[in-house]
Motif scaffolding. Sequence first.
Motif, PDB file in Angstrom:
ATOM      1  N   ALA A 174       0.861  -1.192   0.000  1.00  0.00           N
ATOM      2  CA  ALA A 174       0.000   0.000   0.000  1.00  0.00           C
ATOM      3  C   ALA A 174       0.894   1.238   0.000  1.00  0.00           C
ATOM      4  O   ALA A 174       1.914   1.271   0.687  1.00  0.00           O
ATOM      5  N   GLY A 205      -1.177  -0.683  -6.081  1.00  0.00           N
ATOM      6  CA  GLY A 205      -0.189  -0.784  -5.015  1.00  0.00           C
ATOM      7  C   GLY A 205       1.187  -0.480  -5.593  1.00  0.00           C
ATOM      8  O   GLY A 205       1.371  -0.444  -6.818  1.00  0.00           O
ATOM      9  N   MET A 223      -4.710  -3.354  -4.744  1.00  0.00           N
ATOM     10  CA  MET A 223      -5.279  -2.821  -3.492  1.00  0.00           C
ATOM     11  C   MET A 223      -6.604  -3.499  -3.168  1.00  0.00           C
ATOM     12  O   MET A 223      -7.028  -3.537  -2.010  1.00  0.00           O
TER      13      MET A 223
END
Length: 568
Positions: A108, A137, A418
């Motif tokens: 992240a 990400g 993500m």
Amino acid sequence: MIRKILSHLVILTLCLASCSTPSKQEQVEQRLTGTIGQKAMVSSVHELASEVGKDVLANGGNAFDAAVAVQFALAVVYPEAGNIGGGGFAVIRTAEGKSDALDFREKAPLAATETMYQDDNGEVITDLSRIGHLAAGVPGSVDGMVKLHEKYGSMDWAQLVQPAVDLAKSGYVVEERGAANFMRMQEAFARYNGQGFYLVKDWQPTDTVWHKDLESTMALIRDNGRAGFYEGAVADLILAEMEEGNGLITQADLDAYEAQWRTPLIGHYKGHRIISMPPPSSGGVALLQLLNGSANYDFAKMGHNSAEQLHVMVELCRRVYADRASYLGDPDYYDVPVDMLLSDQYNSDRFNTISMDKKTSSSEIKEGEVEIIESIETTHFSIVDELGNAVSITTTVNGYFGNKVMVDGAGFFLNNEMDDFSAKPGVPNQFGLIGNEANAIQPEKRMLSSMTPTIVDKDGQLLMVVGTPGGSTIITAVYQTIINVIDHGMTMQEAVNAKKIHHQWLPDLVLVEKGAFGTVLTDQLKAYGHEIQERSMLGKMDCILVREDGTLEGASDYTRNGGIAVGY
Ligand code: DON
């Protein structure tokens, strides 16, 4: 190519001369044995990538050199899932029997927050974690390949990246699968990259595609290694793309990204040693739990894909996937109780509630209602070299073409990984998987994965290298493939071809491959109380088996729109 495939294969010719010639699809489904190699093998989703790997091996490179070359080649010829804008995992077994695991999973961004995909009322905003800039990400593949090469490579780095530069330069024919995949994405390509985007057009199987900007990107990686991607021109293009689309990735994120060496998970199953991926993948833990539970059953006696065997598998999966939702996440941020989940005592308590007469309802195990969505992509490749080194790599941008955003000027798609986080406790992601605190979003945390690259050995000798794409179904496809070989004595190709099922606790459904089971078997499964739903395909394996005579059988999943194993 077809001639080459056929020359490697034994075709089941039950058909007499009077029968009509089997269709191409029938021919591939009838293959009993995959590609046989005397010394080395590469099995991947794309012929050009498998050939690149084979050339590295034939020119004296080891399996790890070949893996680097295949990863970069796939990023060119299979942008659906091959990548430099995503991440993955590698499980390694050296010729000496030493095992290792490399985590090059995305992270992240530093600016990510736990509720970033929720609106002011705390409702998850559909698609925000799946499409567009916010879904990305921080990519891990390039640093992963650099670390793999530093520790295990033997050839010059530049030589391993060069084939990808060449493929980007020469272009490649998209063929039926590539054209169909580009066509499926036309709307999203145009929305996120503009109407003038070069992939927006009416694709025909004979068309050649040039990912023009990728040539210079690959050349920078070839010449500068890690810095060729995370710094300089390519990094600047990523940052510009983020600025343009309000994404979160900054130079600080790129600077901070580091792939991690992890201790692989080791388990045992009926005299075999199983080496698999630890967290932040849930794959290894879940696979070892499933095999731990399976050790109590005589699947050979029950029969392959008998109602009894399938019932047991479903009941094991139901319990294991419930554990996945509660306990699994990035071990750098959450204390994942791996030892407990893999202990004999825990699993025997967990599995002794299985009834051989009827299913346990998932609501008795834990509550929740979710739905699974189809249409997903990742890719897996397996390599064994002449010395007996083996590597199993699953790599992904998550969905087909990731977040659908190609980094302008750099020629590669970014991931939408993500979405593998839990956007909100109990709310399912695109695979219908739910999670809670263990997999909540935090800056720099890795999202939980199901990818399960795995290697099996027996009596100190390499036996199998396995893996597949398929989101949440990866774990169950790898599990069944291993059972097919160990319990049912199948060849690698038979094990790959065999029809598969899937259950993931929630929703409380048994997914079965379309047309896999007749009405008798379906009725038998229903008699246990199982609800059945058809799915077009489960698994798209690329595996290698070391046969008793020491030769290698490479099995690619031809039957499910898959790739090709190449060996010598
Ligand atoms: O890491 C995971 O579990 C997913 N991002 C994998 C995605 C996938 O396999 C999609 N493929 N078919």
